[in-house]
Write a protein that holds these residues in place. Structure first.
Motif, PDB file in Angstrom:
ATOM      1  N   THR A 219       0.820  -1.207   0.000  1.00  0.00           N
ATOM      2  CA  THR A 219       0.000   0.000   0.000  1.00  0.00           C
ATOM      3  C   THR A 219       0.855   1.257   0.000  1.00  0.00           C
ATOM      4  O   THR A 219       0.588   2.215  -0.748  1.00  0.00           O
ATOM      5  CB  THR A 219      -0.935   0.002   1.233  1.00  0.00           C
ATOM      6  N   GLN A 220       1.875   1.279   0.820  1.00  0.00           N
ATOM      7  CA  GLN A 220       2.742   2.453   0.913  1.00  0.00           C
ATOM      8  C   GLN A 220       3.386   2.780  -0.436  1.00  0.00           C
ATOM      9  O   GLN A 220       3.387   3.943  -0.869  1.00  0.00           O
ATOM     10  CB  GLN A 220       3.826   2.196   1.953  1.00  0.00           C
TER      11      GLN A 220
ATOM     12  N   SER B 136       2.353   1.929  -3.419  1.00  0.00           N
ATOM     13  CA  SER B 136       1.325   2.335  -4.376  1.00  0.00           C
ATOM     14  C   SER B 136       0.964   3.797  -4.190  1.00  0.00           C
ATOM     15  O   SER B 136       0.781   4.537  -5.166  1.00  0.00           O
ATOM     16  CB  SER B 136       0.078   1.457  -4.215  1.00  0.00           C
TER      17      SER B 136
ATOM     18  N   GLN C 174      -7.067  -5.788  -1.870  1.00  0.00           N
ATOM     19  CA  GLN C 174      -6.080  -4.769  -1.538  1.00  0.00           C
ATOM     20  C   GLN C 174      -5.591  -4.041  -2.792  1.00  0.00           C
ATOM     21  O   GLN C 174      -5.357  -2.831  -2.761  1.00  0.00           O
ATOM     22  CB  GLN C 174      -4.892  -5.372  -0.795  1.00  0.00           C
TER      23      GLN C 174
ATOM     24  N   ASN D 100      -5.696  -0.141  -3.277  1.00  0.00           N
ATOM     25  CA  ASN D 100      -4.473   0.600  -3.569  1.00  0.00           C
ATOM     26  C   ASN D 100      -4.583   1.392  -4.872  1.00  0.00           C
ATOM     27  O   ASN D 100      -4.095   2.520  -4.965  1.00  0.00           O
ATOM     28  CB  ASN D 100      -3.286  -0.359  -3.665  1.00  0.00           C
TER      29      ASN D 100
ATOM     30  N   ALA E 144      -5.673  -0.536   5.987  1.00  0.00           N
ATOM     31  CA  ALA E 144      -4.340  -1.141   6.014  1.00  0.00           C
ATOM     32  C   ALA E 144      -4.291  -2.271   7.039  1.00  0.00           C
ATOM     33  O   ALA E 144      -3.740  -3.351   6.774  1.00  0.00           O
ATOM     34  CB  ALA E 144      -3.280  -0.087   6.335  1.00  0.00           C
TER      35      ALA E 144
ATOM     36  N   TYR F 129      -6.365  -5.482   5.753  1.00  0.00           N
ATOM     37  CA  TYR F 129      -5.709  -6.340   4.760  1.00  0.00           C
ATOM     38  C   TYR F 129      -4.514  -7.079   5.360  1.00  0.00           C
ATOM     39  O   TYR F 129      -4.268  -8.241   5.015  1.00  0.00           O
ATOM     40  CB  TYR F 129      -5.289  -5.513   3.548  1.00  0.00           C
TER      41      TYR F 129
END
Length: 309
Positions: A122-123, A125, A194, A198, A256, A259
């Motif tokens: 995630t970070q 993305s 996720q 994202n 976050a 997931y």
């Protein structure tokens, strides 16, 4: 003036006369002209994006290959970077601060590595999305294509990177006694949800970053705060057992954390449903749909403004 010249002038005047007094928009409508770079309808935009699917996939692969092309270890850094982060977090939070709170090493180390890998997805993305437009202005201004191709491609790049890293994550899980079983099948829907989340978040950040390039300097601090609040290094229900219940609920329901916990639930034998919030799959799907659709529409609304100014 000759008779021939006079006749030609009269003919030109007669041809132009019908358009006299018309505004630019009226003339454009009369002759079927449209504004260059104008935003298409939402359905047409989706069709254009689908037509560029091969470009999106090829662009994401090229960016992934080029990411570590100057490093001697090359693509191994895709795995080494999150593993080194996990090692640092284990030393600080696992050994010094004892954030494991009673978890055995066989559970805590896969717990921590899973959290680092999944949150990094995630970070990365988000950070790639912030620079998707502002960092590719030459491409945006030179070619005509749906601009959403860029943040979608960057999110796809991060998914490919995570899939490569999952090999190491599986090895860590097996190395600490968590062997494949039917629960591992849940990894697929978790990654799909996720990825949708994202991608939507990357689209939102791409529009914001295109308008405010300085956002790229601020986001690392935002992401670091989000990481500490999402239970990457500790189990939220265990760590906050002596705190008000609403506090743990708020932290557990952030996407976050959801997931990460679903991935831990799938991979780690002793990480049961008691560590998950109620209706966790509905929450995971809700966050994915909300951000995927909302982010796409939000990005599309500014389509004609990207690369201008």
């Amino acid at each position: 003036m000759s008779e021939t010249t006079h006749d030609a002038t009269v003919a030109v005047s007669a041809a132009v006369a019908p358009d006299e007094g018309l505004t630019a928009s009226e003339l454009a409508a009369k002759y079927g002209l449209s504004v260059s770079g104008a935003r298409p309808s939402l359905i047409e935009y989706v069709r254009q994006l689908w037509d560029r699917r091969h470009f999106i996939l090829a662009f994401s692969r090229a960016k992934l290959t080029a990411q570590y092309s100057q490093a001697k270890l090359g693509q191994l850094w895709q795995v080494a970077t999150p593993l080194l982060n996990a090692a640092v977090y284990f030393f600080i939070f696992g050994l010094l601060l004892e954030a494991d709170r009673g978890m055995s090493r066989e559970v805590y180390i896969p717990f921590l590595v899973t959290g680092v890998f999944v949150f990094t997805f995630t970070q990365s993305s988000v950070m790639a999305g912030v620079r998707a437009i502002s960092g590719n202005l030459g491409l945006v201004r030179a070619l005509h294509f749906p601009r959403a191709s860029l943040p979608v491609s960057f999110a796809l790049q991060q998914l490919q990177q995570l899939l490569f890293s999952m090999i190491v994550l599986f090895a860590v899980a097996v190395g600490f006694g968590h062997y494949p079983d039917l629960s591992w099948v849940l990894i697929v829907p978790v990654l799909v949800l996720q990825f949708c989340f994202n991608t939507g978040l990357a689209l939102i950040m791409a529009r914001a970053g295109a308008k405010t390039p300085d956002l790229a300097q601020l986001m690392p601090f935002v992401m670091r705060t989000w990481m500490y609040a999402s239970g990457v290094m500790f189990s939220i229900p265990i760590f906050l057992a002596d705190k008000p219940a609403w506090m743990a609920n708020v932290l557990q329901w952030n996407p976050a954390a959801i997931y990460m916990d679903l991935m831990r639930f799938a991979l780690i034998d002793d990480y049961g449903s008691e560590y998950l919030p109620d209706h966790v799959w509905a929450a995971a799907g809700g966050w994915a749909v909300l951000f995927a659709l909302g982010g796409f529409v939000y990005f599309w609304k500014a389509e004609e403004r990207y690369g201008r100014g």
